[in-house]
Design a protein around this motif. Sequence first.
Motif, PDB file in Angstrom:
ATOM      1  N   LYS A   5       0.814  -1.215   0.000  1.00  0.00           N
ATOM      2  CA  LYS A   5       0.000   0.000   0.000  1.00  0.00           C
ATOM      3  C   LYS A   5       0.850   1.268   0.000  1.00  0.00           C
ATOM      4  CE  LYS A   5      -3.881  -2.088   2.390  1.00  0.00           C
ATOM      5  NZ  LYS A   5      -4.711  -2.090   3.589  1.00  0.00           N
ATOM      6  N   LEU A   6       2.026   1.213   0.612  1.00  0.00           N
ATOM      7  CA  LEU A   6       2.848   2.412   0.753  1.00  0.00           C
ATOM      8  C   LEU A   6       3.847   2.615  -0.376  1.00  0.00           C
ATOM      9  CD1 LEU A   6       3.557   2.512   4.596  1.00  0.00           C
ATOM     10  CD2 LEU A   6       1.933   3.855   3.282  1.00  0.00           C
ATOM     11  N   VAL A   7       4.273   1.547  -1.024  1.00  0.00           N
ATOM     12  CA  VAL A   7       5.208   1.670  -2.144  1.00  0.00           C
ATOM     13  C   VAL A   7       4.371   1.824  -3.406  1.00  0.00           C
ATOM     14  CG1 VAL A   7       7.025   0.560  -3.476  1.00  0.00           C
ATOM     15  CG2 VAL A   7       7.001   0.348  -0.988  1.00  0.00           C
ATOM     16  N   LEU A   8       4.430   3.000  -3.984  1.00  0.00           N
ATOM     17  CA  LEU A   8       3.593   3.341  -5.134  1.00  0.00           C
ATOM     18  C   LEU A   8       4.021   2.552  -6.363  1.00  0.00           C
ATOM     19  CD1 LEU A   8       1.275   5.334  -5.695  1.00  0.00           C
ATOM     20  CD2 LEU A   8       2.981   6.936  -6.495  1.00  0.00           C
ATOM     21  N   GLN A   9       3.051   1.931  -7.030  1.00  0.00           N
ATOM     22  CA  GLN A   9       3.341   1.128  -8.217  1.00  0.00           C
ATOM     23  C   GLN A   9       3.237   1.936  -9.505  1.00  0.00           C
ATOM     24  OE1 GLN A   9       4.602  -1.991  -7.963  1.00  0.00           O
ATOM     25  NE2 GLN A   9       4.577  -1.460  -5.801  1.00  0.00           N
ATOM     26  N   ARG A  10       2.744   3.160  -9.406  1.00  0.00           N
ATOM     27  CA  ARG A  10       2.643   4.028 -10.580  1.00  0.00           C
ATOM     28  C   ARG A  10       4.046   4.319 -11.120  1.00  0.00           C
ATOM     29  NH1 ARG A  10       2.074   9.950 -10.191  1.00  0.00           N
ATOM     30  NH2 ARG A  10       2.292   9.375  -8.038  1.00  0.00           N
ATOM     31  N   GLN A  11       4.183   4.348 -12.410  1.00  0.00           N
ATOM     32  CA  GLN A  11       5.451   4.586 -13.102  1.00  0.00           C
ATOM     33  C   GLN A  11       6.541   3.620 -12.631  1.00  0.00           C
ATOM     34  OE1 GLN A  11       6.136   8.822 -12.690  1.00  0.00           O
ATOM     35  NE2 GLN A  11       4.885   9.214 -14.491  1.00  0.00           N
ATOM     36  N   ARG A  12       6.147   2.358 -12.512  1.00  0.00           N
ATOM     37  CA  ARG A  12       7.029   1.297 -12.037  1.00  0.00           C
ATOM     38  C   ARG A  12       8.257   1.162 -12.929  1.00  0.00           C
ATOM     39  NH1 ARG A  12       7.866  -0.611  -7.340  1.00  0.00           N
ATOM     40  NH2 ARG A  12       9.962  -0.874  -7.962  1.00  0.00           N
ATOM     41  N   HIS A  13       8.124   1.470 -14.209  1.00  0.00           N
ATOM     42  CA  HIS A  13       9.234   1.320 -15.150  1.00  0.00           C
ATOM     43  C   HIS A  13      10.375   2.293 -14.857  1.00  0.00           C
ATOM     44  CE1 HIS A  13       6.866   4.609 -16.800  1.00  0.00           C
ATOM     45  NE2 HIS A  13       7.923   4.972 -17.500  1.00  0.00           N
ATOM     46  N   LEU A  14      10.135   3.312 -14.045  1.00  0.00           N
ATOM     47  CA  LEU A  14      11.176   4.272 -13.691  1.00  0.00           C
ATOM     48  C   LEU A  14      11.858   3.951 -12.363  1.00  0.00           C
ATOM     49  CD1 LEU A  14       9.424   7.634 -14.695  1.00  0.00           C
ATOM     50  CD2 LEU A  14      11.097   6.313 -16.002  1.00  0.00           C
ATOM     51  N   LYS A  15      11.489   2.842 -11.752  1.00  0.00           N
ATOM     52  CA  LYS A  15      11.997   2.529 -10.403  1.00  0.00           C
ATOM     53  C   LYS A  15      12.756   1.214 -10.377  1.00  0.00           C
ATOM     54  CE  LYS A  15       8.045   4.768  -8.216  1.00  0.00           C
ATOM     55  NZ  LYS A  15       6.919   4.571  -7.300  1.00  0.00           N
ATOM     56  N   TRP A  16      13.762   1.179  -9.522  1.00  0.00           N
ATOM     57  CA  TRP A  16      14.479  -0.053  -9.243  1.00  0.00           C
ATOM     58  C   TRP A  16      13.825  -0.719  -8.039  1.00  0.00           C
ATOM     59  CZ3 TRP A  16      19.211   3.503  -9.372  1.00  0.00           C
ATOM     60  CH2 TRP A  16      19.678   3.649 -10.685  1.00  0.00           C
TER      61      TRP A  16
END
Length: 192
Positions: free
Chosen positions: A6-17
């Motif tokens: 719930k706290l780790v945002l999944q939006r724009q997942r492609h920009l995150k490691w």
Amino acid sequence: MAIADKLVLQRQRHLKWRSLDWLELALMLLCGVLCFGFSLSVTADIVTRTIGHPWLWLQEVTSTLFIYAIFIGTAAATRRNDHLYLTAISEAMHGTPRIIVEVIIRLVVLGVAFCLVWYGYQNYLRGFGSFRLPSGTPIASLYAIIPLSGILVGLFTIEQLVNGLRKGFDHPEPGDEDAAPVLTDPQARAQP
């Protein structure tokens, strides 16, 4: 669903490691604790003043919690693309113009992060010459979070730059599970 989901945002997942998800979770939890502590200390300060027995040290606690929440929140919001980011401009574009605008925006944010680190550290060092009252704590304790926030903002901006240049900045977002399904015109006419 776990709290981390719930706290780790999944939006724009492609920009995150994925390896930095734990840091986003820790920052979000810390923001919650800081905001709760801030609210509690303000309430206690008001109550103790109202009853005629103020605890002067509460003002120090309140200001510390407030300042730390601001700078930790800035770092968390940078990871989540919720802060220091001009989404309206870049999301209206596609292809090469979007890449150029996304890179420029993130370079500006990287410049802000550098200033936070550089000038925040200078203020931190100078803060050992001034003291907070009534505790006598060096004011550097307030400034310590500024360069740390700058380091985190810089790290998250570099993360987005690297992933955006490798995978592209323009990715369709997955649909919202809570949103009502979008009906086509024939489907809408077929419903009673």
